[in-house]
Scaffold this motif. Structure first.
Motif, short mmCIF file in Angstrom:
data_model
loop_
_atom_site.label_atom_id
_atom_site.label_comp_id
_atom_site.label_asym_id
_atom_site.label_seq_id
_atom_site.Cartn_x
_atom_site.Cartn_y
_atom_site.Cartn_z
N PHE A 105 0.88 -1.27 -0.09
CA PHE A 105 0.14 0.11 -0.02
C PHE A 105 0.89 1.34 -0.11
O PHE A 105 1.94 1.37 0.42
CB PHE A 105 -0.93 0.12 1.09
CG PHE A 105 -1.75 -1.20 1.44
CD1 PHE A 105 -3.23 -0.87 1.09
CD2 PHE A 105 -1.26 -2.30 2.15
CE1 PHE A 105 -4.04 -1.95 0.95
CE2 PHE A 105 -2.11 -3.28 2.27
CZ PHE A 105 -3.66 -3.37 1.60
N ASP A 109 -2.81 5.26 1.56
CA ASP A 109 -3.89 4.13 1.87
C ASP A 109 -3.43 3.34 3.14
O ASP A 109 -3.95 2.27 3.25
CB ASP A 109 -3.72 3.20 0.76
CG ASP A 109 -4.12 3.74 -0.67
OD1 ASP A 109 -4.92 4.72 -0.66
OD2 ASP A 109 -3.27 3.26 -1.74
N GLN A 112 -6.56 1.88 4.67
CA GLN A 112 -6.94 0.61 3.91
C GLN A 112 -6.31 -0.40 4.45
O GLN A 112 -6.64 -1.79 4.51
CB GLN A 112 -7.06 0.99 2.45
CG GLN A 112 -7.44 -0.37 1.69
CD GLN A 112 -7.18 -0.08 0.10
OE1 GLN A 112 -7.06 1.13 -0.03
NE2 GLN A 112 -7.64 -0.97 -0.61
N LEU A 115 -7.41 -2.04 7.79
CA LEU A 115 -8.55 -2.66 7.59
C LEU A 115 -8.11 -4.04 6.74
O LEU A 115 -8.88 -5.26 7.63
CB LEU A 115 -9.60 -1.95 6.90
CG LEU A 115 -10.21 -0.78 7.58
CD1 LEU A 115 -11.10 0.04 6.37
CD2 LEU A 115 -10.86 -1.45 8.74
N TRP A 116 -7.40 -4.23 6.01
CA TRP A 116 -7.16 -5.38 5.38
C TRP A 116 -6.34 -6.16 6.40
O TRP A 116 -6.68 -7.45 6.20
CB TRP A 116 -6.21 -5.09 4.06
CG TRP A 116 -5.79 -6.47 3.32
CD1 TRP A 116 -6.76 -7.20 2.63
CD2 TRP A 116 -4.61 -7.17 3.38
NE1 TRP A 116 -6.02 -8.38 2.25
CE2 TRP A 116 -4.71 -8.48 2.78
CE3 TRP A 116 -3.37 -7.00 4.19
CZ2 TRP A 116 -3.82 -9.21 2.56
CZ3 TRP A 116 -2.46 -7.94 3.94
CH2 TRP A 116 -2.58 -8.98 3.20
#
Length: 119
Positions: A105, A109, A112, A115-116
């Motif tokens: 990333f 990001d 994100q 979260l991933w």
């Protein structure tokens, strides 16, 4: 500088690295990773890389980092957050031969990536 933080009550370990690297910090990182594995059975990593000065990495830090290879089978997921495209590309290639899911990333990001790793 290397900092290692475990998100309370989880097996998610956040590692932030930029600038210089000392062997003591890498040894502490290894202890934290091992302790989290001992507690949860596996780990999920969120690794953030800033500007790295290869001239300021202690040779003993490389040795300490090699000790982390025994932990690889216990990594479920690893998100690499880095601005440098070359670091992201190397991570993607290495990810093809490791058992863990690895995604890269850009710094924008970061949410994100977090979260991933947690999903």
């Amino acid at each position: 500088m290397l900092t290692t933080t475990v998100l309370g009550g989880t097996n998610i370990v956040e590692i932030e690295f930029s600038g210089h690297l000392e062997a003591d910090a890498m040894a502490e990182c290894h202890r934290t990773l091992q302790q989290t594995i001992d507690e949860h059975g596996s780990i999920r990593l969120l690794a953030r890389y800033g500007e790295i000065d290869l001239r300021k990495i202690e040779p003993a830090a490389f040795w300490e980092d090699l000790k982390n290879t025994v932990l690889i089978p216990k990594i479920d997921r690893c998100a690499i957050v880095a601005e440098q495209g070359s670091l992201r590309r190397v991570s993607e290639v290495v990810g093809r031969v490791l058992p863990a899911e690895i995604r890269t990333f850009e710094p924008a990001d970061d949410a994100q990536a977090r979260l991933w790793v947690a999903s």
